[in-house]
Write a protein that holds these residues in place. Structure first.
Motif, mmCIF file in Angstrom:
data_model
loop_
_atom_site.group_PDB
_atom_site.id
_atom_site.type_symbol
_atom_site.label_atom_id
_atom_site.label_comp_id
_atom_site.label_asym_id
_atom_site.label_seq_id
_atom_site.Cartn_x
_atom_site.Cartn_y
_atom_site.Cartn_z
ATOM 1 N N SER A 241 1.334 47.902 49.921
ATOM 2 C CA SER A 241 1.226 46.561 50.491
ATOM 3 C C SER A 241 2.242 45.636 49.841
ATOM 4 C CB SER A 241 -0.186 46.013 50.267
ATOM 5 O OG SER A 241 -0.223 44.613 50.463
ATOM 6 N N LEU A 242 3.004 44.928 50.680
ATOM 7 C CA LEU A 242 3.931 43.910 50.187
ATOM 8 C C LEU A 242 3.256 42.552 50.291
ATOM 9 C CD1 LEU A 242 7.320 45.032 51.806
ATOM 10 C CD2 LEU A 242 6.270 45.790 49.655
ATOM 11 N N ALA A 243 2.613 42.124 49.222
ATOM 12 C CA ALA A 243 1.925 40.841 49.174
ATOM 13 C C ALA A 243 2.766 39.870 48.355
ATOM 14 C CB ALA A 243 0.532 41.014 48.575
ATOM 15 N N ILE A 244 4.006 39.673 48.798
ATOM 16 C CA ILE A 244 4.995 38.891 48.068
ATOM 17 C C ILE A 244 5.653 37.898 49.022
ATOM 18 C CG2 ILE A 244 5.490 40.721 46.401
ATOM 19 C CD1 ILE A 244 7.967 41.443 48.102
ATOM 20 N N PRO A 245 6.300 36.867 48.487
ATOM 21 C CA PRO A 245 7.095 36.001 49.369
ATOM 22 C C PRO A 245 8.259 36.787 49.967
ATOM 23 C CG PRO A 245 6.700 34.964 47.233
ATOM 24 C CD PRO A 245 6.295 36.387 47.091
ATOM 25 N N LEU A 246 8.561 36.534 51.236
ATOM 26 C CA LEU A 246 9.674 37.215 51.882
ATOM 27 C C LEU A 246 10.973 36.991 51.119
ATOM 28 C CD1 LEU A 246 10.810 38.813 54.310
ATOM 29 C CD2 LEU A 246 11.083 36.603 55.487
ATOM 30 N N ALA A 247 11.112 35.838 50.487
ATOM 31 C CA ALA A 247 12.341 35.507 49.776
ATOM 32 C C ALA A 247 12.682 36.499 48.674
ATOM 33 C CB ALA A 247 12.240 34.099 49.188
ATOM 34 N N MET B 247 9.977 26.312 53.019
ATOM 35 C CA MET B 247 9.382 26.384 51.687
ATOM 36 C C MET B 247 10.377 27.049 50.741
ATOM 37 S SD MET B 247 5.486 27.487 52.723
ATOM 38 C CE MET B 247 4.916 27.470 51.021
ATOM 39 N N GLY B 248 10.918 26.276 49.800
ATOM 40 C CA GLY B 248 11.925 26.824 48.899
ATOM 41 C C GLY B 248 13.295 26.792 49.557
ATOM 42 N N ASP B 249 14.201 27.604 49.037
ATOM 43 C CA ASP B 249 15.582 27.575 49.533
ATOM 44 C C ASP B 249 15.972 28.868 50.240
ATOM 45 O OD1 ASP B 249 15.612 29.256 47.385
ATOM 46 O OD2 ASP B 249 17.148 28.168 46.249
ATOM 47 N N PHE B 250 14.974 29.656 50.682
ATOM 48 C CA PHE B 250 15.270 30.912 51.374
ATOM 49 C C PHE B 250 15.410 30.659 52.861
ATOM 50 C CE2 PHE B 250 13.814 34.810 53.582
ATOM 51 C CZ PHE B 250 14.806 35.680 53.146
#
Length: 267
Positions: A66-72, A97-100
């Protein structure tokens, strides 16, 4: 044979999917960027089916990752370690949200899950368990046949991988509809009819802030597979592409900021 879910990320989403998995009898190996020692309290709360490990250990042990991380942070994933693995992509594109921000996502040249698949060459990426909030993700689960059981969508390019993820989602408490390929996964991304709002309960007028928060934490009305498919079928590609905080319930944003702040303090 007991299967193992390896989780990369231990924030609100990672914790929610971990609770779902152990409740369904899965072994869970949790990992994050801070190391196994930072996960001791969470592992203890999850019980004997859970343990902490490095990202590499979670991947190696897992039947599904599972990838439970920010896409950035997708480029930090060890692509060579994930080759051949079934990968459950729970990430979402939130460019505000952020700079991504990426032109290929903004222009619709790629879906966010196609971007993840490009990086994870050789992995079998399936988009899923990404379109509802962490609280409803954990507490809306119901046994098969229950009148309140609701439905989640998936998308992917590998048939066997989609079948494996479908079995997992069904086991942890949800029905499943197959949206198609990763190229089709824009139909279940932020700002689409199946994203987030169908899983949110109605909040009565005139409640205090605390009462409204408690009401929001209840499950929304269940969505049948047929109703979920109808929502997906009527989807038009959002413009602009990507989610925003303004596109989420204000109560959800307030709870998120409250819990995220508490989690930061605990770290």
């Amino acid at each position: 044979m007991t299967q193992t879910l390896g989780i990369i990320g231990s924030g609100l989403v990672g914790k929610a999917v971990a609770h779902l998995a152990v409740s369904a009898g899965y072994q869970v190996v949790l990992s994050n960027s801070r190391g196994p020692e930072s996960l001791s309290d969470l592992v203890q709360a999850l019980g004997p089916l859970a343990r902490a490990g490095t990202v590499e250990e979670a991947i190696a042990a897992a039947d599904i990752v599972s990838l439970a991380i920010p896409l950035a942070t997708f480029e930090t994933l060890p692509a060579n370690k994930l080759a051949g693995k079934v990968v459950l992509d729970q990430t979402n594109y939130y460019p505000g949200m952020g700079d991504f921000r990426r032109a290929d996502l903004d222009n619709g040249d790629l879906t966010s899950s196609e971007l993840v698949q490009q990086h994870l060459e050789g992995a079998k990426v399936v988009k899923g368990v990404h379109n509802l909030g962490w609280h409803h993700m954990q507490y809306s689960a119901r046994p098969k046949g229950h009148v309140e059981r609701t439905t989640l969508p998936i998308a992917g390019d590998d048939t066997a991988a989609k079948q494996a993820v479908t079995r997992f989602i069904q086991a942890v408490g949800y029905d499943v509809v197959d949206t198609g390929s990763l190229a089709d996964s824009w139909r279940i991304e932020p700002n689409t009819p199946i994203y987030f709002w169908p899983y949110v309960p109605d909040i009565a007028q005139g409640l205090t802030e605390n009462e409204a928060k408690q009401a929001y934490l209840r499950p929304g009305q269940p969505i049948s597979p047929t109703a979920a498919q109808q929502l997906i079928d009527k989807t038009e590609r959002p413009s602009p592409i990507g989610g925003t905080l303004q596109g989420l319930p204000p109560i959800h944003v307030a709870l998120f900021l409250e819990l995220a702040s508490a989690d930061t303090v605990q770290r």
